[in-house]
Scaffold this motif. Structure first.
Motif, PDB file in Angstrom:
ATOM      1  N   THR A  18      25.969 -15.333 -22.788  1.00  0.00           N
ATOM      2  CA  THR A  18      26.156 -14.850 -24.158  1.00  0.00           C
ATOM      3  C   THR A  18      25.061 -13.844 -24.524  1.00  0.00           C
ATOM      4  OG1 THR A  18      27.178 -16.947 -24.766  1.00  0.00           O
ATOM      5  CG2 THR A  18      26.370 -15.579 -26.570  1.00  0.00           C
ATOM      6  N   ALA A  19      23.829 -14.158 -24.108  1.00  0.00           N
ATOM      7  CA  ALA A  19      22.710 -13.262 -24.420  1.00  0.00           C
ATOM      8  C   ALA A  19      22.907 -11.885 -23.791  1.00  0.00           C
ATOM      9  CB  ALA A  19      21.394 -13.880 -23.940  1.00  0.00           C
ATOM     10  N   GLN A  20      23.701 -11.810 -22.701  1.00  0.00           N
ATOM     11  CA  GLN A  20      23.968 -10.526 -22.044  1.00  0.00           C
ATOM     12  C   GLN A  20      25.256  -9.894 -22.560  1.00  0.00           C
ATOM     13  OE1 GLN A  20      21.988  -9.109 -19.558  1.00  0.00           O
ATOM     14  NE2 GLN A  20      20.499 -10.754 -19.861  1.00  0.00           N
ATOM     15  N   GLY A  21      25.818 -10.465 -23.631  1.00  0.00           N
ATOM     16  CA  GLY A  21      26.982  -9.842 -24.250  1.00  0.00           C
ATOM     17  C   GLY A  21      28.322 -10.302 -23.694  1.00  0.00           C
ATOM     18  N   VAL A  22      28.308 -11.320 -22.816  1.00  0.00           N
ATOM     19  CA  VAL A  22      29.555 -11.833 -22.256  1.00  0.00           C
ATOM     20  C   VAL A  22      30.201 -12.789 -23.254  1.00  0.00           C
ATOM     21  CG1 VAL A  22      30.543 -13.204 -20.369  1.00  0.00           C
ATOM     22  CG2 VAL A  22      28.656 -11.610 -19.919  1.00  0.00           C
ATOM     23  N   SER A  23      31.546 -12.730 -23.398  1.00  0.00           N
ATOM     24  CA  SER A  23      32.259 -13.704 -24.230  1.00  0.00           C
ATOM     25  C   SER A  23      32.441 -14.988 -23.431  1.00  0.00           C
ATOM     26  CB  SER A  23      33.646 -13.184 -24.615  1.00  0.00           C
ATOM     27  OG  SER A  23      33.514 -12.088 -25.469  1.00  0.00           O
TER      28      SER A  23
END
Lengths: 364, 364
Positions: A18-23
């Motif tokens: 999530t922190a890397q922008g993944v859903s």
């Protein structure tokens, strides 16, 4: 991405992604655990509307095959991996029973905490840690690539190996150490009253991992029983030899005292040698190193002053050694990266430190 | 004060005493070691001109009696103590052979490092650590008082007990753990090639103390052989039971599988229970604690936001627990010192957090 099982590891993976922008879509048999993970910001506690790129099965080793079969039956993801610390058994079950084994690659991040559950999760749990990936004979290139991407997403260092080899290694590096920590910790219960008074850092370190969740660890250990059994028998034989030596030494004369001493010395030396083969924690790649030789006068506190100067230059004081005690003072070796040797030598010289004459050239 | 033996412990004691303004005289069989200690600022590498108040014998257990006899023969000090991790054997030798046993009190600071020698010494090595003092039946009040003063000078917490009791405790808390760390580390040498790749923090912790000096540890272990032998035999029996369980589990059917699982689960649970009896590292005296119940809405990141607010108030986030997942959100228990419960509850309320209605009174 989907994460099935929002305990410590699953939630940490989800937080990192999530922190890397993944859903991230979260689920857990225990619905409250998935809600907790979501409330921590690890993703959404719901099923994905369309198949995801990767599903991470963060369940105990004995449940991987059944969870994979169920997920593949509903077309959850294009690729699957897991995070369990045993690989060969789950792999066999997947090959035997899963509808699409080619979409699965085994995975195992070498990280953990003594606390379990989603509340203990940390996005940075895997940073700098090894992450084993164990493709089997049918694993597709795409599935392996998703596993490699996941490890990198979490800041870990991927290591690709066979499942069976992995299990033999972790029997030695993780599962048997856990057993030893547990047998040692278990014996503390029956010890004399003074045990809590004299428990130091050494005991804490040896037994720390025994605090892990007994149910999860029971699953792990029984899933790797074959690889562990051999190591445990070797250790039992080692302890039998040690016990015999201690008996001789305690009775002080019965049996060969010298032989008893040698048994202990040999074991201790083999232990030191075994540790020498492990990478130093936090150590980067080896750096070419030169030794600056400094002559420290025999006056109180002079050596402490040099160590202070060395530390101020960013050099690890623990690696400084006294090579010789000479008439004129102590000859001290300060290891420095070869590339910095001239600069650091000049800096110490400007501060009034004398290079030792006979050895003033860096020895490498 | 005089310090005989300027290795890691002797030099650390001398540095701590010097830092408190005590004059310290240093000596070592290896004259270079005493010069290094002096150059570090630990004292003077010479004999005291008149008898000192206290001489600290920082030599291995097997050498304490002979060094004490030699020192008393030349009237070095009015009182003597040592720092060895075995007490009963040296005490017997002192009682049998020393000219003035009443002037001697056994001592053992529970502190160390894997590195040895004077360069590894630190004045703060003993701060907050236990320091066992083991008066024997002839120890004078004055000698015990000097030992207590030394422990306090070094910032340690003195613990007075009998030598024999001390040895039984440290067999369990220090010497057998060292043996286990060594047998585990020794096995790494013969392991598969992947061992260094998958070595994690757990393995490092279990084996860390095995890096200690083999010659010193051989002396320690053989000096406490009698107390250790019993524990080692118990551990060997534990491992035999585990090995049998693993065999059953690996063959998957032969023997009673359920019994094998129960053996592992029982061992793991006993390990957790054993650790529960140890003091928490760095924990102060227990504080009366109340639980604030907060209702956290089921929105992504809300729980993380609460943990952030709790951490900002100086409360240990690791102790926060989710008690229930209700329709209206997650009911979270935040343990706080009873004295601060009202203030912290009001602060969280002012930040918009709702107390859970049914459980809003602190439960203690």
């Amino acid at each position: 991405m989907a994460v099935i099982g929002t305990g410590l590891i699953g939630t940490s993976v989800a937080l990192a992604a999530t922190a890397q922008g993944v859903s991230v879509y979260l689920s857990d048999r225990n619905r409250a655990a998935a809600r907790i993970a979501a409330a921590l910001g690890a993703g959404r506690a719901e099923d994905p509307p369309v198949p995801v790129d990767l599903a991470v099965l963060a369940v105990p080793p004995s449940r991987i095959a059944e969870v994979l079969i169920e997920a593949q039956a509903r077309g959850l993801a294009r690729a699957y991996t897991d995070v369990a610390s045993v690989k060969a058994g789950p792999e066999r079950a997947v090959l035997a029973r899963a509808p699409e084994p080619s979409r699965y690659v085994g995975g195992h991040p070498l990280a953990g905490r003594e606390r379990s559950g989603p509340l203990a999760a940390r996005a940075e749990l895997f940073r700098g840690r090894p992450w084993a990936l164990t493709p089997h004979r049918l694993t597709s290139r795409a599935a392996l690539d998703r596993g490699l991407e996941l490890a990198e997403l979490c800041g870990a260092a991927p290591v690709v190996m066979r499942g069976r080899e992995h299990d033999e290694v972790v029997a030695l590096t993780s599962h048997v150490p856990h057993l030893l920590a547990s047998v040692m910790a278990a014996r503390l219960r029956d010890g004399p009253a003074g045990v809590p008074l004299l428990a130091g850092q050494g005991l804490r370190d040896v037994t720390r991992i025994a605090a892990g969740d007994p149910l999860l660890w029971s699953d792990i250990l029984r899933s790797n029983a074959a690889a562990m059994a051999g190591v445990v028998k070797e250790l039992r034989a080692d302890l039998a030899q040690v016990a015999a030596a201690l008996d001789v030494l305690a009775e002080d004369g019965d049996g060969d005292y010298g032989q008893g001493v040698r048994t202990l010395e040999d074991l201790l030396a083999r232990g030191v040698a075994g540790l020498a083969g492990l990478p130093r924690p936090g150590a980067g790649p080896p750096v070419a190193e030169a030794g600056l030789r400094i002559l420290v006068p025999d006056r109180p506190g002079e050596l402490a002053r040099l160590l202070g100067a060395v530390a101020a230059l960013g050099i690890a004081v623990d690696d400084v050694a006294v090579e010789a005690a000479e008439e004129s003072g102590l000859r001290v070796r300060v290891p420095v990266p070869t590339a910095d040797a001239e600069r650091i030598g000049a800096k110490l010289g400007a501060d009034g430190w004398n290079r030792a004459p006979a050895e003033s050239m860096p020895a490498g």
